[in-house]
Design a protein around this motif. Sequence first.
Motif, short mmCIF file in Angstrom:
data_model
loop_
_atom_site.label_atom_id
_atom_site.label_comp_id
_atom_site.label_asym_id
_atom_site.label_seq_id
_atom_site.Cartn_x
_atom_site.Cartn_y
_atom_site.Cartn_z
N LEU A 97 12.96 27.11 10.34
CA LEU A 97 13.66 27.38 11.60
C LEU A 97 13.80 26.06 12.34
O LEU A 97 12.81 25.39 12.61
CB LEU A 97 12.90 28.40 12.45
N ALA A 98 15.03 25.69 12.67
CA ALA A 98 15.29 24.44 13.38
C ALA A 98 15.92 24.74 14.74
O ALA A 98 16.85 25.53 14.84
CB ALA A 98 16.24 23.55 12.57
N THR A 99 15.40 24.12 15.77
CA THR A 99 15.96 24.25 17.11
C THR A 99 16.00 22.88 17.77
O THR A 99 15.09 22.07 17.59
CB THR A 99 15.14 25.22 17.98
N LYS A 100 17.04 22.63 18.53
CA LYS A 100 17.16 21.33 19.20
C LYS A 100 16.25 21.22 20.41
O LYS A 100 16.08 20.14 20.97
CB LYS A 100 18.60 21.08 19.62
N TYR A 101 15.65 22.32 20.80
CA TYR A 101 14.79 22.33 21.98
C TYR A 101 13.33 22.06 21.60
O TYR A 101 12.93 22.23 20.45
CB TYR A 101 14.92 23.65 22.72
N GLY A 102 12.55 21.66 22.61
CA GLY A 102 11.15 21.38 22.37
C GLY A 102 10.30 22.62 22.24
O GLY A 102 9.20 22.59 21.71
N TRP A 103 10.82 23.73 22.76
CA TRP A 103 10.13 25.02 22.60
C TRP A 103 11.16 26.10 22.87
O TRP A 103 12.37 25.86 22.78
CB TRP A 103 8.91 25.11 23.52
N THR A 104 10.73 27.30 23.17
CA THR A 104 11.63 28.44 23.32
C THR A 104 12.23 28.46 24.72
O THR A 104 12.11 27.51 25.48
CB THR A 104 10.85 29.73 23.02
N ALA A 105 12.91 29.57 25.06
CA ALA A 105 13.69 29.68 26.30
C ALA A 105 12.87 29.30 27.53
O ALA A 105 11.70 29.71 27.66
CB ALA A 105 14.22 31.09 26.45
N ASN A 106 13.50 28.56 28.44
CA ASN A 106 12.82 28.19 29.68
C ASN A 106 13.35 28.96 30.88
O ASN A 106 12.92 28.73 32.01
CB ASN A 106 12.94 26.69 29.92
N THR A 107 14.31 29.86 30.66
CA THR A 107 14.76 30.77 31.72
C THR A 107 14.82 32.18 31.14
O THR A 107 15.03 32.36 29.94
CB THR A 107 16.15 30.39 32.26
N PRO A 108 14.66 33.21 31.98
CA PRO A 108 14.42 34.56 31.45
C PRO A 108 15.63 35.27 30.85
O PRO A 108 15.47 36.18 30.05
CB PRO A 108 13.89 35.32 32.67
N ARG A 109 16.83 34.92 31.23
CA ARG A 109 18.08 35.45 30.68
C ARG A 109 17.96 36.92 30.21
O ARG A 109 17.75 37.82 31.02
CB ARG A 109 18.58 34.52 29.57
N ALA A 110 18.14 37.19 28.90
CA ALA A 110 18.08 38.57 28.41
C ALA A 110 16.69 39.16 28.65
O ALA A 110 15.69 38.46 28.61
CB ALA A 110 18.42 38.60 26.92
N HIS A 111 16.64 40.48 28.88
CA HIS A 111 15.34 41.06 29.25
C HIS A 111 15.17 42.52 28.85
O HIS A 111 14.11 42.91 28.36
CB HIS A 111 15.11 40.90 30.75
N ILE A 112 16.18 43.38 29.05
CA ILE A 112 16.04 44.78 28.68
C ILE A 112 15.80 44.87 27.17
O ILE A 112 16.55 44.32 26.37
CB ILE A 112 17.30 45.59 29.05
N THR A 113 14.74 45.53 26.77
CA THR A 113 14.38 45.67 25.36
C THR A 113 14.37 47.15 25.03
O THR A 113 13.49 47.89 25.47
CB THR A 113 13.01 45.02 25.08
N ASN A 114 15.39 47.58 24.27
CA ASN A 114 15.58 49.02 24.10
C ASN A 114 14.73 49.57 22.96
O ASN A 114 14.01 48.85 22.26
CB ASN A 114 17.07 49.36 23.96
N GLN A 115 14.83 50.88 22.77
CA GLN A 115 13.95 51.55 21.81
C GLN A 115 14.16 51.05 20.39
O GLN A 115 13.20 50.89 19.63
CB GLN A 115 14.19 53.06 21.88
N ARG A 116 15.41 50.78 20.01
CA ARG A 116 15.63 50.34 18.63
C ARG A 116 15.00 48.98 18.37
O ARG A 116 14.41 48.77 17.31
CB ARG A 116 17.14 50.30 18.33
N THR A 117 15.11 48.07 19.33
CA THR A 117 14.45 46.78 19.16
C THR A 117 12.94 46.93 19.14
O THR A 117 12.25 46.27 18.35
CB THR A 117 14.88 45.81 20.26
N MET A 118 12.41 47.81 19.95
CA MET A 118 10.97 48.06 19.91
C MET A 118 10.55 48.63 18.56
O MET A 118 9.45 48.34 18.07
CB MET A 118 10.56 48.98 21.05
N GLU A 119 11.42 49.43 17.95
CA GLU A 119 11.12 49.93 16.60
C GLU A 119 11.06 48.79 15.59
O GLU A 119 10.22 48.79 14.67
CB GLU A 119 12.17 50.96 16.18
N VAL A 120 11.96 47.80 15.75
CA VAL A 120 11.93 46.63 14.87
C VAL A 120 10.62 45.87 15.07
O VAL A 120 9.95 45.48 14.09
CB VAL A 120 13.13 45.71 15.13
N LEU A 121 10.23 45.66 16.32
CA LEU A 121 8.99 44.95 16.61
C LEU A 121 7.78 45.74 16.11
O LEU A 121 6.79 45.15 15.63
CB LEU A 121 8.86 44.69 18.11
N ARG A 122 7.85 47.05 16.16
CA ARG A 122 6.79 47.91 15.62
C ARG A 122 6.67 47.70 14.11
O ARG A 122 5.56 47.56 13.58
CB ARG A 122 7.12 49.37 15.95
#
Length: 580
Positions: free
Chosen positions: A32-57
Motif C-alpha cells: 500500500l503506497a500513499t503520498k501522505y505521512g499517515w492517514t486522513a487528518n480531517t474527518p470528512r466521511a463519517h456515516i458507517t452503514n450496516q453493510r460496511t459494518m458487516e464487512v468490518l465484522r
Amino acid sequence: MSYDTDVIVVGSGPAGGSAALLLATYGVPTVLATKYGWTANTPRAHITNQRTMEVLRDLGVEDKALAAGTPPELMGDTVLCTSLTGPEIGRIASWGTGDRSAAEYAAASPCHMIDLPQTYLEPILVSEAAARGAKLRLDTEFLDFTQDGDGVTARFRDRVRGDEFTLRAKYLIGADGARSRVAEQAGLPIAGQTGKAGSMNITFTADLAPYVAHRPSVLYWVMRPGAHLGGIGMGLVRMVRPWHEWLLTWGYDIEQAPPEVDVEEATRLVRDLVGDPELEVEITSTSLWTVNHNYATEYRNGRVFCAGDAVHRHPPSNGLGSNTSVQDSYNLAWKLAMVLRGEAGEGLLDSYSAERAPVGKQIVDRANLSRDQFGPIFAALGITGDTDADGITAGLGTCLAPTAEGARKRRELERAIELKHYEFNAHGVELDQRYVSGAVLPDGVAAAPERDPELFHRPSTEPGAKLPHAWLVGPHGRRVSTLDLVAGGRWTVLTGLTGTPWRDAAAKVGAELGFDLRAVRIGDPGARDAYGDWSRLSGIDEDGCLLVRPDGYVAWRHPAASPDAAKALLNAVRTVLDRP
C-alpha cells in the motif's frame, strides 16, 4: 518473471485501506503506497452503514470500529433549524433510529450503524493491514504506470529522500481519490458533471452541549441567509465527537472567485450558524471543495482497477461515500485473490466493473438528488435565493401561524421534510445492491419490491443479492448470524438438514477444483433455525442449496434437491469462476 509484490494499492483512504486489509487477510502479498505521512487528518466521511459494518465484522475489526465510533442513540435526530440557538423548522428520525424504522434496521443485519469519521476508520484499516502482512509505503507519491500482459510497473517518488523508484506487481488498484492519477492514466471513462457547486469545510472545537445534548444528532442543518448558494443544500453543523468537535459546511457561488476563509471569517461563520456571537471557538482547519456528479462507467483497464472516489465523486449526502468505497474493495479483493491463487480464471475479474459501476452511478445520482431535495423546504417557507434573516423568520412564522394559511403551509413543510427520508433513511440504497455479471447465475425468479426500493430493505436469496441476515442458535446456545456462517473469505454451500447431498457435493467439487468449498447445513447443532426466520427468508426448500460467494452474495440458487447434486454444483462453480 520477477515481481516485487502481487498487488499494489495506491491510496490509504477507505477504499485503499480496506483493499490492503482484505488482500492481506486473504494471504495476498500487497504493497500500500500513499503520498501522505499517515492517514486522513480531517474527518470528512463519517456515516458507517450496516453493510460496511458487516464487512468490518467479517474482517474481525468490528469491535475496534464500535469502540471508536459514536453509537446510534447519539446520531438520530437530524435537526432543521434557523441556528443552533434559534427556532427549529423540524426534525427527522434518521439512520433507522426512529420508532417506525428501528425494528426494520435491527432485523436486517447483525450490525448497527455508527458514526466513524475517516480520522478513526482509516487507522483501523491501515494498521490492521500492516499487522496482517501488507507492506506500507508512507510519503510515497504515485507518478505513473505502464502495464503489459504479465503485470504492471508503477513509478513512485519517495517524498522523504526525493528519489524515484519503481515497483512491479501483477495488478494495481487505484484508490487515490477524486483526483485519481491512476484512473486518469488508465483512461477510465468518467461521465457526469464536474464542479456543480462550491462548498467549504471548517473544522472547529467548541462546547456546544448546551445547544445540542438534549437533541443528539450527527447533523444540524441550518437555514441562514446565503444557505441557497452552492454547498450541499443548506448550512450544516456536523458533530464529529459529541459535543465538542465539529465540522461546518457552507456553500459559495462557484461562478465567482473562491472565497478566502481565514480564521476570522471561519469564526464568524461558526458563530452565525450556531447563533452565539460570543461563542468560544477554536478553528482547526478550513478547506474549499466542489460538489461533483461524476461516475466511471468502467472500473478496469487490463490489470489496473480503480475503487472509491477515483470512480464515484459526489456530495456527502446520504453518507454513501466511504461505505461504497469499502464495499468496492470487498467486491474486488476476493476475486483478485482467487485469480492469483489459480482458483479462478481471468474472466472473473470482469465482474468487478460489471457489478460495481452500476452501484457507483446509483449512489452518485442518489447523493446529488438528495442535495437538491432541500429545495422544497425553501419553497414551503417561501424563501427565495436572497432572503435575509428577517425573511427566514417571517417564512417560519407563516408556517406556525394558527390560521388556515398556516395549516396549509405546515402540511407543505411536512411533505418537504418527509422527502428527506430518501437521504437519512434510505435503507434499500444502503443494503440492497443487486449484482448482474458473469459471477452470478440468475434463475429468473425475482420478486418485485412491494415497497419503495430506495427506502426499504428487501431481503432475498435471489442470485445477485446479498445473503439475508437471520439469527440462528449456534454452539453453546449463543446467537449466530447467517452472515457469520459464510464469512472468512471462503465460498459456502448453504443447505438444510435434508440437503446432505449438497454437503457431500461441496466436498467433491472443492477437491476437484482445488479450493476449500465449505458446506453448512442449517439445522445442525451449530446453526439451528430456532426462531424460524431462516425458513421464512431462505427462498429454497430444505433440500435445496445456495452457493454463496466470499463477499456474502448469492452466486447461484437451486431451490430443491437435484438428481446429481455434484454435477449441478460443479457446473455452477466452474461457470462463475471462469473455470471451463
